[in-house]
Design a protein around this motif. Structure first.
Motif, PDB file in Angstrom:
ATOM      1  N   VAL A  33      -1.787  52.348  27.550  1.00 17.61           N
ATOM      2  CA  VAL A  33      -0.777  53.191  28.092  1.00 17.61           C
ATOM      3  C   VAL A  33      -0.369  53.966  26.865  1.00 17.61           C
ATOM      4  O   VAL A  33       0.062  53.543  25.758  1.00 17.61           O
ATOM      5  CB  VAL A  33       0.149  52.276  28.529  1.00 17.61           C
ATOM      6  CG1 VAL A  33       1.481  53.231  29.033  1.00 17.61           C
ATOM      7  CG2 VAL A  33      -0.305  51.417  29.678  1.00 17.61           C
ATOM      8  N   THR A  34      -0.295  55.407  27.026  1.00 20.60           N
ATOM      9  CA  THR A  34       0.339  55.803  26.007  1.00 20.60           C
ATOM     10  C   THR A  34       1.801  56.098  25.891  1.00 20.60           C
ATOM     11  O   THR A  34       2.461  56.083  27.027  1.00 20.60           O
ATOM     12  CB  THR A  34      -0.008  57.585  26.197  1.00 20.60           C
ATOM     13  OG1 THR A  34      -1.639  57.543  26.004  1.00 20.60           O
ATOM     14  CG2 THR A  34       0.442  58.722  24.964  1.00 20.60           C
ATOM     15  N   VAL A  35       2.380  55.769  24.887  1.00 18.71           N
ATOM     16  CA  VAL A  35       3.780  55.658  24.740  1.00 18.71           C
ATOM     17  C   VAL A  35       4.292  56.485  23.561  1.00 18.71           C
ATOM     18  O   VAL A  35       3.822  56.865  22.412  1.00 18.71           O
ATOM     19  CB  VAL A  35       4.178  53.971  23.955  1.00 18.71           C
ATOM     20  CG1 VAL A  35       5.621  53.675  23.825  1.00 18.71           C
ATOM     21  CG2 VAL A  35       3.387  53.051  25.014  1.00 18.71           C
ATOM     22  N   THR A  36       5.471  57.266  23.703  1.00 20.82           N
ATOM     23  CA  THR A  36       5.953  57.971  22.788  1.00 20.82           C
ATOM     24  C   THR A  36       6.915  57.119  21.721  1.00 20.82           C
ATOM     25  O   THR A  36       7.753  56.203  22.315  1.00 20.82           O
ATOM     26  CB  THR A  36       7.084  58.824  23.761  1.00 20.82           C
ATOM     27  OG1 THR A  36       6.610  59.898  24.761  1.00 20.82           O
ATOM     28  CG2 THR A  36       7.881  59.750  22.841  1.00 20.82           C
ATOM     29  N   CYS A  37       6.695  57.564  20.759  1.00 20.12           N
ATOM     30  CA  CYS A  37       7.555  56.510  19.714  1.00 20.12           C
ATOM     31  C   CYS A  37       7.629  57.475  18.316  1.00 20.12           C
ATOM     32  O   CYS A  37       7.310  58.918  18.308  1.00 20.12           O
ATOM     33  CB  CYS A  37       6.576  55.507  19.426  1.00 20.12           C
ATOM     34  SG  CYS A  37       4.845  56.004  18.650  1.00 20.12           S
TER      35      CYS A  37
END
Length: 105
Positions: A33-37
């Motif tokens: 899953v792509t996660v903003t960070c």
């Protein structure tokens, strides 16, 4: 209340939550899953929950309640695949949680 740290979380990582072990004891992971960070290479000495002193190579900050946990796998923006070894909540001075902070070593 708005989270002032979200505007500096302008990078992404691919996060794979650890789901268990296979029949041979190798870890199994969920679909990425792509996660903003916000992440960066930052050698940092820390003491783990078990009392072991280690040097983390990377630090990742994710929005609160993202759900990252120790032993999850991340693919960083530079293509390196790392394991989260320690995850902590990152509160401000008032105790408001603005981020989850993960260490990779």
């Amino acid at each position: 209340m708005t989270n002032p740290f979200l505007r500096v979380m302008n990078q992404t990582v691919s996060w794979e939550a650890k789901t268990g072990l296979d029949a041979y004891g190798a870890p199994l992971f969920a679909v990425p899953v792509t996660v903003t960070c916000r992440w960066r290479q930052q050698p940092l000495r820390l003491v783990t929950a078990t009392g072991i002193s280690v040097v983390a190579a990377d630090v990742v900050w994710c929005p609160p309640n993202t759900g990252i946990k120790a032993e999850d796998r991340l693919t960083l923006g530079d293509g390196r695949v790392v394991l989260l070894r320690d995850v902590q909540q990152a509160p401000d001075a008032r105790g408001v949680m603005y981020a989850q902070r993960g260490y990779c070593y």
